[in-house]
Design a protein around this motif. Sequence first.
Motif, PDB file in Angstrom:
ATOM      1  N   TRP A 278       0.809  -1.217   0.000  1.00  0.00           N
ATOM      2  CA  TRP A 278       0.000   0.000   0.000  1.00  0.00           C
ATOM      3  C   TRP A 278       0.843   1.268   0.000  1.00  0.00           C
ATOM      4  CZ3 TRP A 278       0.909   3.013   4.169  1.00  0.00           C
ATOM      5  CH2 TRP A 278       1.192   2.434   5.411  1.00  0.00           C
ATOM      6  N   ARG A 283      -3.948   2.975  -0.162  1.00  0.00           N
ATOM      7  CA  ARG A 283      -4.987   2.145   0.458  1.00  0.00           C
ATOM      8  C   ARG A 283      -6.346   2.323  -0.223  1.00  0.00           C
ATOM      9  NH1 ARG A 283      -4.018  -0.533   5.137  1.00  0.00           N
ATOM     10  NH2 ARG A 283      -2.274   0.071   6.471  1.00  0.00           N
ATOM     11  N   ARG A 285      -9.600   1.928  -2.045  1.00  0.00           N
ATOM     12  CA  ARG A 285     -10.393   0.770  -2.470  1.00  0.00           C
ATOM     13  C   ARG A 285     -11.645   1.250  -3.181  1.00  0.00           C
ATOM     14  NH1 ARG A 285     -11.278  -2.996  -3.228  1.00  0.00           N
ATOM     15  NH2 ARG A 285     -11.962  -4.498  -1.702  1.00  0.00           N
ATOM     16  N   TYR A 296      -6.933  -3.969  -4.794  1.00  0.00           N
ATOM     17  CA  TYR A 296      -6.053  -2.797  -4.735  1.00  0.00           C
ATOM     18  C   TYR A 296      -5.466  -2.474  -6.101  1.00  0.00           C
ATOM     19  CZ  TYR A 296      -6.226  -3.014   0.356  1.00  0.00           C
ATOM     20  OH  TYR A 296      -6.649  -3.007   1.655  1.00  0.00           O
ATOM     21  N   ALA A 315      -2.782  -5.912   0.635  1.00  0.00           N
ATOM     22  CA  ALA A 315      -1.619  -5.030   0.580  1.00  0.00           C
ATOM     23  C   ALA A 315      -1.131  -4.734   1.987  1.00  0.00           C
ATOM     24  CB  ALA A 315      -1.972  -3.731  -0.136  1.00  0.00           C
ATOM     25  N   ASN A 346      -6.603   1.931  -8.607  1.00  0.00           N
ATOM     26  CA  ASN A 346      -7.993   2.324  -8.399  1.00  0.00           C
ATOM     27  C   ASN A 346      -8.156   3.826  -8.573  1.00  0.00           C
ATOM     28  OD1 ASN A 346      -9.312  -0.145  -7.761  1.00  0.00           O
ATOM     29  ND2 ASN A 346      -8.395  -0.124  -5.736  1.00  0.00           N
ATOM     30  N   THR A 351      -2.488   6.970  -5.937  1.00  0.00           N
ATOM     31  CA  THR A 351      -1.329   6.133  -6.249  1.00  0.00           C
ATOM     32  C   THR A 351      -0.144   6.982  -6.683  1.00  0.00           C
ATOM     33  OG1 THR A 351      -2.695   4.229  -6.820  1.00  0.00           O
ATOM     34  CG2 THR A 351      -0.484   4.300  -7.756  1.00  0.00           C
TER      35      THR A 351
END
Length: 378
Positions: A278, A283, A285, A296, A315, A346, A351
């Motif tokens: 992660w 994290r 979702r 993930y 993760a 996601n 990210t």
Amino acid sequence: MAGLSPDLQTPCLVVDEAKMAANIDRMARRIAGLGVGFRPHLKTAKSVEIARRMLPDMGGPATVSTLREAEVFAAAGVRDILYAVGITPAKLGRVQALRARGCDLAVILDSAGQAQAVAAASAGAGPIPVLIEIDCDGKRAGLAPDAAEIIEIGHILHEGGADLRGVMTHAGGSYDVSGADAHAAFAERERRAVVTAADRLRAAGLPCPVVSVGSTPTALAARDLAGVTEVRAGVYVFFDLVMAGIGACAVDDIALSVATTVIGHRPDRGWILVDAGWMALSRDRGTAGQAVDQGYGLVLTADGRVIPDLIVTGANQEHGILALRPGAAATPPELPVGTLLRILPNHACATAAQFDAYHVIPADIGAAPAIWPRFGGW
């Protein structure tokens, strides 16, 4: 892995330049067809190299979500910026400093207290441009289009020395529905909300030259933007699995991924372990409530082909757990230790925020791999 260094150190952030360019072109053509201005949101990319590709004119207009973004992009030559997060008094010094350096930086607010602070700062060091934030869907900040406070705030700003530029809204609720028709309905909610607020300001004798709307789903689906002057959107530059899940793009349009390497196996559990947890993927979702839960992230081969039904099911901080999605009939693929993979995110913003650079798959097949810096902070 075509376009990337064979000794790539993972996890790292990868951008497919050709897909990104196609996404940028798609949005530009869409906005041009609507006959309104475009103010791209640079918060997702946080990269001067990518901003140069998003902005036809590097001078702007542009949207940001942090003053750090405003400072970096202003230093790179962007001169027309909207800081699209509610202003606080402690930040007004930085706003005025940017404006003193030649950047036409505007702020947003939705309360009389904020308006009074901006008016006081304007009286001391010159007018600060302001857009009043309107709530079009109950998802976040802003005032209802018919709220009496809109007129009160307008008078505080206009008579207090600030520059009342207009109104803005963001249809965050468009992320919760799927399909072009549903997104078009949200686009109309956006439009109606800000046009109503703008008409009320003008009827009260107050200026309202800017009427600003925006989200990626509504920008792509809007059918009529009468009364709107500009659109804002940001995640379209990369797209992500949430956007694909609501029909704003296809999985193949997603230009951002995380490169990762297989580091082990748990055959007793059907797991493949990779070095992207992660801390690399975030994290987020965001697909958990959608028709297809992508865990993930969705797993690709190194050259960008989707591996059927293989997702990141778990993760830890630095470990990602790959497994077949629940109910899948496929057989787990053979992926030896050292295999290079890519993971579609996601939420591109969350990210990308984990990294300080983009490893670029060049649009020109014969071009050398490139690395574009990325920044963070507030």
